[in-house]
Enzyme design. Structure first.
Site, PDB file in Angstrom:
ATOM      1  CD  GLN A  65      39.740  44.671  12.913  1.00 42.39           C
ATOM      2  OE1 GLN A  65      40.543  45.288  11.649  1.00 42.39           O
ATOM      3  NE2 GLN A  65      39.946  43.208  13.000  1.00 42.39           N
ATOM      4  CD  GLU A 109      40.342  40.412   1.688  1.00 42.76           C
ATOM      5  OE1 GLU A 109      40.829  41.017   2.397  1.00 42.76           O
ATOM      6  OE2 GLU A 109      41.215  39.235   1.003  1.00 42.76           O
ATOM      7  CG  ASP A 158      42.385  45.782   7.635  1.00 44.46           C
ATOM      8  OD1 ASP A 158      43.979  45.910   8.123  1.00 44.46           O
ATOM      9  OD2 ASP A 158      42.144  45.016   8.153  1.00 44.46           O
TER      10      ASP A 158
HETATM   11  N1  AAT Z   1      42.209  43.117   9.198  1.00 48.17           N
HETATM   12  C1  AAT Z   1      42.681  42.977   9.754  1.00 48.17           C
HETATM   13  C2  AAT Z   1      43.682  41.957   9.073  1.00 48.17           C
HETATM   14  C3  AAT Z   1      44.434  42.811   7.865  1.00 48.17           C
HETATM   15  S1  AAT Z   1      43.747  41.192   6.732  1.00 48.17           S
HETATM   16  C4  AAT Z   1      44.883  41.450   4.955  1.00 48.17           C
HETATM   17  C5  AAT Z   1      43.840  41.680   3.952  1.00 48.17           C
HETATM   18  O1  AAT Z   1      44.144  42.055   2.954  1.00 48.17           O
HETATM   19  C6  AAT Z   1      43.785  39.895   4.093  1.00 48.17           C
HETATM   20  O2  AAT Z   1      42.535  39.668   4.193  1.00 48.17           O
HETATM   21  C7  AAT Z   1      44.228  39.751   2.623  1.00 48.17           C
HETATM   22  O3  AAT Z   1      43.781  38.444   1.821  1.00 48.17           O
HETATM   23  C8  AAT Z   1      44.022  41.300   2.136  1.00 48.17           C
HETATM   24  N2  AAT Z   1      45.193  41.324   0.833  1.00 48.17           N
HETATM   25  C9  AAT Z   1      46.331  40.985   0.781  1.00 48.17           C
HETATM   26  N3  AAT Z   1      46.809  41.730  -0.539  1.00 48.17           N
HETATM   27  C10 AAT Z   1      44.875  42.235  -0.961  1.00 48.17           C
HETATM   28  C11 AAT Z   1      45.026  42.978  -2.835  1.00 48.17           C
HETATM   29  N4  AAT Z   1      46.280  43.178  -3.207  1.00 48.17           N
HETATM   30  N5  AAT Z   1      44.136  43.856  -2.928  1.00 48.17           N
HETATM   31  C12 AAT Z   1      42.777  43.111  -2.141  1.00 48.17           C
HETATM   32  N6  AAT Z   1      42.938  42.862  -0.667  1.00 48.17           N
HETATM   33  C13 AAT Z   1      44.577  41.556  -0.419  1.00 48.17           C
HETATM   34  C14 AAT Z   1      46.032  43.381   8.141  1.00 48.17           C
HETATM   35  C15 AAT Z   1      46.926  42.427   9.084  1.00 48.17           C
HETATM   36  C16 AAT Z   1      48.072  42.977   9.266  1.00 48.17           C
HETATM   37  C17 AAT Z   1      49.131  42.361   9.517  1.00 48.17           C
HETATM   38  C18 AAT Z   1      50.034  43.100  11.053  1.00 48.17           C
HETATM   39  N7  AAT Z   1      51.800  42.094  10.998  1.00 48.17           N
END
Ligand code: AAT
Length: 285
Positions: A65, A109, A158
């Site tokens: 992060q 998100e 992310d």
């Molecule tokens: N903070 C570290 C964790 C993540 S979270 C990835 C996030 O992206 C999830 O909450 C998921 O719901 C969101 N997400 C997925 N697709 C979309 C989209 N099209 N638009 C908006 N949000 C989205 C990352 C982890 C990395 C793992 C490595 N192996």
């Protein structure tokens, strides 16, 4: 979960698995988009898992992060308005809100359920949603980007790995939309896999980005509970003169402590862009 161990396996990293010993299942459920689990592990604290893939663990999430946030923020001379795509756990928002120059954060998100579950079970990350700088929108990042132009200094993607709802966030058309949504000296940073397995995925994402950005670089960080213990970030700048690997704003040790930075500092910033030979050759840097 079998005999008290959770195992992550996926075709993106064939032939290898990560297992963590589990003490308790804190949450398990399905949203419109994915399966969501929060587990309490023996050695890594709480873990967020989406569709069987580890998104973060309490003990090492700070590495990911901080790096995905501060690499682009500190590469930018004046990051006032920032967009986060994904990041439903709130950890990236928590980091970005710490930067003294950031005035406004929009987060997009796709899955409201990830946010709700994180607020309840992962409050040490979800504190990002409490920042007065923050505005959270629940929608698809790709769709949001279509409707915004010349608006952001920094955009952090992310995103989950390129499966399910996140597939679009690694395509050439996504980078084209990112370019449009940025101000003229804007910077992007995206989660871009690991170099140890499936390096060709990272290469394809870099090539997609190079079609629209003048400067493209790749930076490394270690995250023990991600596949291969390592993750890479793709950074892109529209300003040809911005080398990205030189931080524009730096924090001394006192400031870093106050900000709660445990991984990122200006030396880590520079060194993250130093790549081993096999990586340089594949990426043609
Ligand atoms: N903070 C570290 C964790 C993540 S979270 C990835 C996030 O992206 C999830 O909450 C998921 O719901 C969101 N997400 C997925 N697709 C979309 C989209 N099209 N638009 C908006 N949000 C989205 C990352 C982890 C990395 C793992 C490595 N192996």
């Amino acid at each position: 979960i079998k005999n008290g161990w959770f195992t992550e396996s996926n075709d993106l990293w064939p032939g290898q698995r990560t297992s963590l010993e589990i003490e308790e299942i804190l949450y398990e459920g399905r949203s419109e988009f994915q399966n969501i689990m929060v587990l309490k592990s023996k050695s890594r604290g709480r873990i967020l898992i989406l569709d069987g893939i580890i998104q973060c663990t309490e003990h090492d999430e700070f590495s990911y992060q901080e790096m995905i946030s501060f690499l682009p923020l500190c590469a930018h001379p004046n990051p006032k308005k920032v967009l986060i795509v994904g990041g439903g756990d709130g950890g990236v928002a928590r980091e970005i809100a710490k930067h003294p120059l950031v005035e406004e954060i929009i987060q997009v998100e796709i899955d409201a359920k990830v946010v709700e579950v994180s607020k309840k079970y992962l409050p040490f990350m979800a504190e990002g949603f409490r920042s007065p700088k923050m505005k959270l929108k629940i929608c698809d990042g790709f769709e949001y980007m279509r409707r915004h132009q010349m608006e952001f200094d920094v955009i952090v993607t992310d995103s989950s790995d390129p499966i399910g709802p996140a597939v679009n966030l690694f395509t050439e058309s996504y980078f084209q939309l990112l370019k449009r949504a940025l101000k003229s000296n804007g910077i992007i940073c995206s989660q871009a896999g690991t170099v140890w397995v499936g390096i060709e995925h990272a290469k394809t994402t870099i090539d997609n980005c190079k079609k629209h950005f003048n400067v493209v670089k790749y930076a490394l960080a270690s995250v023990p509970t991600y596949p291969t213990g390592q993750i890479g970030f793709l950074l892109g700048s529209l300003d040809e003169g911005n080398v990205l690997d030189e931080p524009k704003n730096v924090f001394d040790e006192n400031e870093s402590k106050e900000m709660g930075l445990r991984y990122y500092n200006e030396d880590v910033h520079r060194s993250a862009f130093v790549l081993p030979n096999f990586v340089r050759r594949v990426f043609q840097f």
